[in-house]
Design a protein around this motif. Structure first.
Motif, PDB file in Angstrom:
ATOM      1  N   ILE A   1      81.606 -76.747  24.816  1.00  0.00           N
ATOM      2  CA  ILE A   1      83.183 -76.327  23.786  1.00  0.00           C
ATOM      3  C   ILE A   1      83.847 -77.681  24.255  1.00  0.00           C
ATOM      4  O   ILE A   1      84.551 -77.623  25.601  1.00  0.00           O
ATOM      5  N   ILE A   2      84.409 -77.971  23.104  1.00  0.00           N
ATOM      6  CA  ILE A   2      84.846 -79.389  23.775  1.00  0.00           C
ATOM      7  C   ILE A   2      86.320 -78.633  22.962  1.00  0.00           C
ATOM      8  O   ILE A   2      86.779 -77.463  22.233  1.00  0.00           O
TER       9      ILE A   2
ATOM     10  N   GLU B   1      85.843 -66.861  33.155  1.00  0.00           N
ATOM     11  CA  GLU B   1      85.129 -65.719  33.775  1.00  0.00           C
ATOM     12  C   GLU B   1      84.893 -66.089  35.281  1.00  0.00           C
ATOM     13  O   GLU B   1      85.263 -64.835  36.993  1.00  0.00           O
TER      14      GLU B   1
ATOM     15  N   ASP C   1      74.678 -77.806  21.254  1.00  0.00           N
ATOM     16  CA  ASP C   1      75.270 -78.097  19.714  1.00  0.00           C
ATOM     17  C   ASP C   1      76.605 -78.241  20.003  1.00  0.00           C
ATOM     18  O   ASP C   1      76.935 -77.631  21.025  1.00  0.00           O
ATOM     19  N   PHE C   2      77.359 -78.192  18.970  1.00  0.00           N
ATOM     20  CA  PHE C   2      78.873 -77.804  19.253  1.00  0.00           C
ATOM     21  C   PHE C   2      79.558 -76.544  19.257  1.00  0.00           C
ATOM     22  O   PHE C   2      80.604 -76.162  18.808  1.00  0.00           O
ATOM     23  N   SER C   3      78.141 -75.512  19.538  1.00  0.00           N
ATOM     24  CA  SER C   3      79.091 -73.926  18.933  1.00  0.00           C
ATOM     25  C   SER C   3      78.516 -73.567  20.004  1.00  0.00           C
ATOM     26  O   SER C   3      79.211 -72.657  20.768  1.00  0.00           O
ATOM     27  N   THR C   4      78.040 -74.239  20.991  1.00  0.00           N
ATOM     28  CA  THR C   4      78.048 -73.311  22.715  1.00  0.00           C
ATOM     29  C   THR C   4      78.106 -74.615  23.255  1.00  0.00           C
ATOM     30  O   THR C   4      78.649 -74.352  24.251  1.00  0.00           O
TER      31      THR C   4
ATOM     32  N   ARG D   1      72.463 -84.474  15.780  1.00  0.00           N
ATOM     33  CA  ARG D   1      74.080 -83.875  17.163  1.00  0.00           C
ATOM     34  C   ARG D   1      72.790 -83.652  18.311  1.00  0.00           C
ATOM     35  O   ARG D   1      73.538 -84.004  18.894  1.00  0.00           O
ATOM     36  N   GLU D   2      72.099 -83.097  17.415  1.00  0.00           N
ATOM     37  CA  GLU D   2      70.861 -82.245  18.884  1.00  0.00           C
ATOM     38  C   GLU D   2      69.981 -82.972  19.428  1.00  0.00           C
ATOM     39  O   GLU D   2      70.447 -82.717  20.558  1.00  0.00           O
TER      40      GLU D   2
ATOM     41  N   LEU E   1      87.244 -76.649  29.860  1.00  0.00           N
ATOM     42  CA  LEU E   1      86.131 -76.059  28.908  1.00  0.00           C
ATOM     43  C   LEU E   1      84.575 -76.581  28.444  1.00  0.00           C
ATOM     44  O   LEU E   1      83.613 -75.315  28.897  1.00  0.00           O
TER      45      LEU E   1
ATOM     46  N   ILE F   1      75.745 -76.647  30.678  1.00  0.00           N
ATOM     47  CA  ILE F   1      74.336 -75.066  31.320  1.00  0.00           C
ATOM     48  C   ILE F   1      73.205 -75.831  30.769  1.00  0.00           C
ATOM     49  O   ILE F   1      72.964 -76.638  29.835  1.00  0.00           O
TER      50      ILE F   1
ATOM     51  N   ARG G   1      68.692 -75.784  32.371  1.00  0.00           N
ATOM     52  CA  ARG G   1      68.074 -74.901  33.029  1.00  0.00           C
ATOM     53  C   ARG G   1      66.716 -75.476  32.315  1.00  0.00           C
ATOM     54  O   ARG G   1      66.540 -75.718  31.474  1.00  0.00           O
TER      55      ARG G   1
ATOM     56  N   MET H   1      70.816 -75.680  27.550  1.00  0.00           N
ATOM     57  CA  MET H   1      71.329 -74.555  26.745  1.00  0.00           C
ATOM     58  C   MET H   1      72.169 -74.628  26.159  1.00  0.00           C
ATOM     59  O   MET H   1      72.486 -74.062  24.966  1.00  0.00           O
ATOM     60  N   THR H   2      73.322 -75.812  26.085  1.00  0.00           N
ATOM     61  CA  THR H   2      74.278 -75.499  25.694  1.00  0.00           C
ATOM     62  C   THR H   2      74.129 -77.181  24.335  1.00  0.00           C
ATOM     63  O   THR H   2      75.336 -78.125  24.721  1.00  0.00           O
TER      64      THR H   2
END
Lengths: 287, 772
Positions: B697-698, B758, B692-695, B276-277, B678, B682, B684, B689-690
């Motif tokens: 968000i689907i 946010e 994988d599926f923990s960061t 996945r990564e 969602l 990100i 940079r 920076m995001t």
């Protein structure tokens, strides 16, 4: 990569656990593994370590009443606790937190003890356990000690767990005088979500809607769960209203110390820490 | 003898279950990633790891020394062009000289085990001289910016197109109300269940066989052959059911690498499967874009002038970035009549992750801008957003926003009428008034269109083949991949309808360059449209042949006295039945097959004389449409948006399988809500920076509301049974529909998407709204 496959033990009793652990002192203990397995996949020191799984240790799966307290085995899964009448009747604030923890498959695997020992500031069960002054039971081969949860968790991912010690149970006093039970979590989505900020509250509200007693705990807005006696004292005796809550905002600002991360910035977390209090006046109160 | 019950033949227009459903939910379906064999070896790559650099050397000695490593290859070992791409072939199979994004593959390892593979990949050292990284479109366009492709005459502008109609921007002077806004829409990950995967073997006859998770087996075949230096007839590509793609497998992912690896171990299967990564790192994304819109109308709400500038960040390679950008350009004005327009779109090279095809293909970006400014303009004029749109949407025969006459079926007005009369719109005020405390409710709409097919130059062709098997069943040779949409089921339904057969008498052959005929990609909302039409033709040919031979067999004169029923030919005047198996026996092999071709219609309009824009697809002639309604609740304490109700009214022509259609709508809306609310990729310094599926968000099932999907079933003559494409259009509208609903709820409009709590909170505070 380590040259050999990791070994996994599944002790069925405490005696077996002590024996296995003394033979494999470097093994890592876990129950559900929902945090650990993810961390192992990402590499690092945990990746190749031997494992002792606690899910079959019968003593860790018990839930029983002991006088004015209820003892919850640390190995109980979130799903089993969510459905347990003793928990549902006595600790609605905890049940509310369970409902927003992970997802059904995660809740079927994850243990409450694991959520505590992982000691994440975002751990969903922690704010409720803090407001209820949960007492943790730590066992070692020849002993037992009890420690309040707020003393046990010392930092993000850090606990007071000593060598050879294992969290075996959580002791929570029944809290019959409280008639408001509230947990709210703000995450990035409605399931499978890590808390950006959360607030647990239990309170005694009089018939005239005066706050007679209140306990509050915030998650994800500091290195550990935040409980502030100052805020609780300031709100005691005040009416349960938005104005009372707003009056406490400066105290909240002082109590929390949130960080920026990928999920949210510190500024937003500060806003949430305050605003989540404003939900309390809208909560139903059981007479 | 008791007669068996008549089997019910397939019928276009009637829902039927997916052929593949049972095998998929019970885990029996074999995807490309499911392949294992005893003598199998693994392939994997070392990736660049820096956003932009000149490669000085690639040190592979240590990796080669790892036990179990069979080969380590670099660009020097590639004998073909070492270039991949669809329009501009600018993407190396293995980076030579230069790294242009962090995911660029630099060295390929072939090893006996995954463990040896990983170890070897980690030991490869790339010596580089860093180059200044180009991290956004502004930096790429700046004077003196470093060119990401020195050989590209346009510098960092991959493609730029401007279309003008009427008086262009001069017409703003004649408008009574004008609004303008700038928006940024994010990169989006496809997030398919099956990551990029496949396996390959160099067979004894010298043919390189590749089975891959792909949308484009035929194009892959020629692309791989050219890139790695093989004659095209020595490459065979097989495309089994694909575990999701959404455009992310429209083009080569692991295929060329697999080919290179398989050449090193003749006779042994080689597997490559991204985790996945790595899929996040290397896979293509929806292009992030910056959108500037200016829209003007007369006092009565008649749209009069549009100016739009769309900049798409395509990352370091064309992939399909030019075509995506051109489709955005064509759709910038949405489904509206606007007499004076000036629209410009640019596709810009950067060192960010690679932009590529993704459901909607440039249109979700355009619609995000257009559908918000039209709401802003309606509000300025005091018109309801539905009235404003009803007044301006194109009807058949009108000219659209780029001046092209809309000649095919056009049902957006009808969609809007249904929306206007629906309780979710009609009773919205009452619903908003019942809002819980500390929350605000709002209702928003959006109208979108999505072109069907490739456009005027690239032939949108399908070739269908169907066989009457010796056993008397029908075998449909499906030329277009089923990546989860269910089109294989629809193909059988189409053939079954023409041949009056039920599903038990039919079987599919999945795409395989040796077995099925070239039929283009599973993309562009053309999967069922083009192939379906070819299949109708082929099925009719075969039907006629069967009936003619049966006529001869019965010594009957007129084939019209015979008809097909499930499994049999029936003689209508005598009731006599001949099993199809008997007919099959008297046909020779060639006669049992029928093939037919269909080329989708093209527009004769010329909104531009630039041949490169025509090559990139401008203009199209068939469009699907949709009118969406989102009802949302904004939490004033947290800024969270809950989509409570969702209504979609689509014009995708007549439906062949309404259930599969509804699934496409549901999936499109869910993916569109993820895009709008969602999915915040990100990036940079060119790094995700995001990743994988923990960061990243689907949406989960709890984040997607119940949806009402209705269809305005207007017939499109050029499509099979009157159908138009339905795979993409539903993804275009959720972002603006929700954004408009949020504006309706609390008067704030954010300009940078997704609409995270946010960002909403920041706007709520800024607007002086409650936010205590």
């Amino acid at each position: 990569m380590s040259g050999r496959e990791a070994r996994v033990w599944l002790p069925g009793s405490l005696d077996e656990l002590w024996k296995i652990w003394s033979d494999a002192p470097d093994a890592v203990l876990y129950a559900g593994g929902t945090d650990l397995m993810v961390r192992r996949r990402k590499g690092g020191p945990l990746a190749g370590s031997d494992l002792i799984c606690l899910e079959r240790v019968a003593d860790f799966r018990e839930i029983r009443e002991e006088g004015e307290e209820i003892l919850i085995g640390a190995g109980c899964t979130i799903a089993s606790l969510m459905d347990h009448p003793l928990v549902r009747q006595n600790f609605p604030v905890l049940t509310q937190a369970f409902k927003v923890l992970g997802s059904p498959p995660i809740r079927n695997m994850a243990s409450i003890g694991g959520n505590i020992c992982t000691a994440s500031p975002a751990g969903d069960t922690l704010p409720p356990l803090y407001v209820m002054d949960a007492l943790l039971e730590l066992r070692r081969e020849n002993g037992l000690r009890r420690i309040p949860i707020r003393e046990f968790i010392t930092g993000p991912g850090k606990t007071d767990l000593g060598p050879g010690e294992v969290l075996s149970g959580i002791r929570i006093p029944r809290l019959p005088r409280y008639n408001l039970h509230h947990y709210e979590k703000v995450g990035q989505r409605n399931a499978l979500s890590i808390s950006i900020a959360g607030l647990a509250a239990i309170a005694r509200i009089s018939a005239e809607r005066t706050i007679e007693d209140i306990r509050l705990a915030w998650g994800s807005v500091g290195p550990t769960v935040v409980r502030s006696r100052n805020i609780e004292k300031a709100l005691t005796g005040k009416p349960l209203s938005s104005e009372s809550m707003e009056a406490a905002f400066p105290l909240v600002d002082r109590a929390v110390s949130p960080i920026d991360d990928l999920r949210a910035n510190a500024r937003y977390r500060r806003i949430l820490a305050r605003n989540l209090l404003l939900r309390l006046p809208f909560r139903g109160v059981h007479p | 003898m008791k007669r068996k019950t008549e089997r019910q033949p397939c019928e276009a227009g009637r829902s039927m279950p997916r052929l593949d459903a049972y095998a998929k939910v019970t885990g029996k379906t074999r995807y490309a990633s499911d392949f294992y064999a005893g003598d199998m070896v693994w392939a994997g790559v070392k990736r660049g790891g820096v956003p932009h650099a000149t490669i000085l050397s690639v040190e592979t000695e240590e990796a080669r020394a790892v036990e179990g490593v069979i080969a380590v290859l670099t660009a020097e070992d590639v004998t073909g062009t070492n270039r991949q791409g669809v329009v501009r072939k600018d993407q190396p199979v293995l980076a030579d000289h230069r790294i242009r994004h962090r995911g660029d593959p630099v060295a390929l390892v072939v090893a006996e085990s995954r463990r040896a593979l990983r170890e070897a990949v980690d030991l490869i050292r790339i010596q580089v001289e860093p180059l200044r990284a180009v991290l956004d479109t502004d930096a790429a366009l700046r004077d003196g910016a470093i060119s990401i492709h020195e050989d590209h005459p346009g510098g960092n502008v991959l493609l730029e197109g401007t279309l003008e109609t009427g008086e262009g921007e001069d017409a703003f002077a004649q408008c009574d109300a004008v609004v303008e806004a700038e928006f940024q829409v994010p990169m989006q990950e496809h997030a398919y269940l099956e990551t990029e995967a496949g396996w390959s073997v160099l067979e004894g006859d010298g043919v390189l066989k590749i089975e891959a998770s792909t949308q484009t087996p035929f194009r892959d075949r020629s692309e791989v052959a050219e890139a790695i230096g093989l004659p095209v007839d020595r490459v065979r590509v097989i495309a089994p059911y694909c575990g999701g793609a959404f455009g992310g497998k429209d083009g080569v992912t692991i295929q060329s690498l697999l080919g290179l690896a398989a050449m090193r171990v003749p006779g042994r299967p080689v597997k490559m499967w991204l985790d996945r990564e790595e899929s996040f790192l290397a896979g293509v994304k929806r292009h992030p874009a910056r959108l500037r819109f200016r829209l003007g109308a007369k006092a009565d709400g008649t749209l009069h002038a549009l100016s739009a500038d769309l900049d798409y960040d395509t990352g370091p390679y064309d992939h399909l970035g030019g075509v995506v950008t051109a489709l955005g350009l064509e759709h910038a004005g949405g489904p509206y009549r606007i007499p004076n327009t000036r629209v410009r779109a640019r596709s810009v090279y950067t060192n960010n992750p690679v932009g590529g095809a993704f459901r909607g293909f440039g249109v979700p970006q355009a619609a995000a801008g257009m559908e918000q400014v039209i709401d802003m303009l309606a509000s300025k004029l005091g018109l309801s957003p539905v009235t404003m749109r009803l007044k301006n949407v194109v009807r058949r025969g009108d000219r659209n926003a780029i001046g092209v006459a809309v000649l095919s079926s056009t049902g957006i007005h009808e969609c809007l009428e249904v929306l206007e009369g629906h309780p979710l719109w009609r009773d919205r005020r009452a619903w908003k008034d019942r809002c819980p405390p500390a929350r605000k409710r709002g209702v928003g709409v959006a109208c979108v269109m999505q072109a069907v097919g490739y456009g005027p130059k690239v032939p949108d062709v399908a070739n269908a083949k169907i066989e009457l098997t010796p056993e008397g069943a029908f075998r449909v040779y499906c030329g277009v991949v089923d990546m989860g949409q269910g089109n294989i089921t629809t193909y059988l339904q189409i053939a079954g309808h023409v041949l009056s057969q039920d599903l038990t008498a039919m079987e599919p052959v999945l795409p395989d360059t040796d077995q099925t005929l070239p039929s283009g990609s599973a993309s562009a909302s053309r999967t069922t449209f083009t192939f379906g039409k070819a299949l109708i033709r082929a099925s009719k040919l075969l039907k006629r042949r069967i009936l003619e031979r049966a006529t001869d067999l019965l010594m009957e004169e007129d084939p019209r006295n015979l008809d097909l029923v499930p499994g049999e030919v029936i003689h209508l005047t005598s009731g006599k039945r001949i099993p199809l198996s008997q007919i099959a026996l008297i046909l020779n092999r060639e006669e049992r097959f029928a093939v037919a071709r269909y080329r989708a219609p093209v527009s004769r309009e010329r909104p531009t004389d630039r041949e490169d824009l025509r090559l990139h697809g401008i203009p199209h002639t068939v469009f699907s449409f949709g009118a969406h309604l989102a009802a949302v609740e904004v939490d004033e304490l947290t800024g969270r948006i809950a989509v409570k109700k969702y209504l979609v009214i689509s014009d995708c022509g007549r439906l062949i399988n309404p259930r599969l259609f509804e699934q496409q709508v549901h999936g499109g809306v869910a993916q569109g809500l993820g895009y709008g609310l969602l999915e915040d990729m990100i990036v940079r310094d060119g790094k995700i920076m995001t990743g994988d599926f923990s960061t990243y968000i689907i949406p989960t099932a709890l984040d997607v509301p119940n949806m009402v999907s209705l269809a305005v079933q207007m017939e499109e003559k050029s499509g099979p049974f009157g159908l138009k494409g339905a795979g993409e259009v539903a993804v275009d509208a959720p972002l603006p529909a929700v954004a408009n609903a949020v504006a309706d709820a609390c008067g704030v409009r954010i300009t940078r998407f997704p609409m995270t709590p946010e960002r909403i909170m920041e706007q709520l505070e800024r607007s002086g709204e409650p936010a205590p």
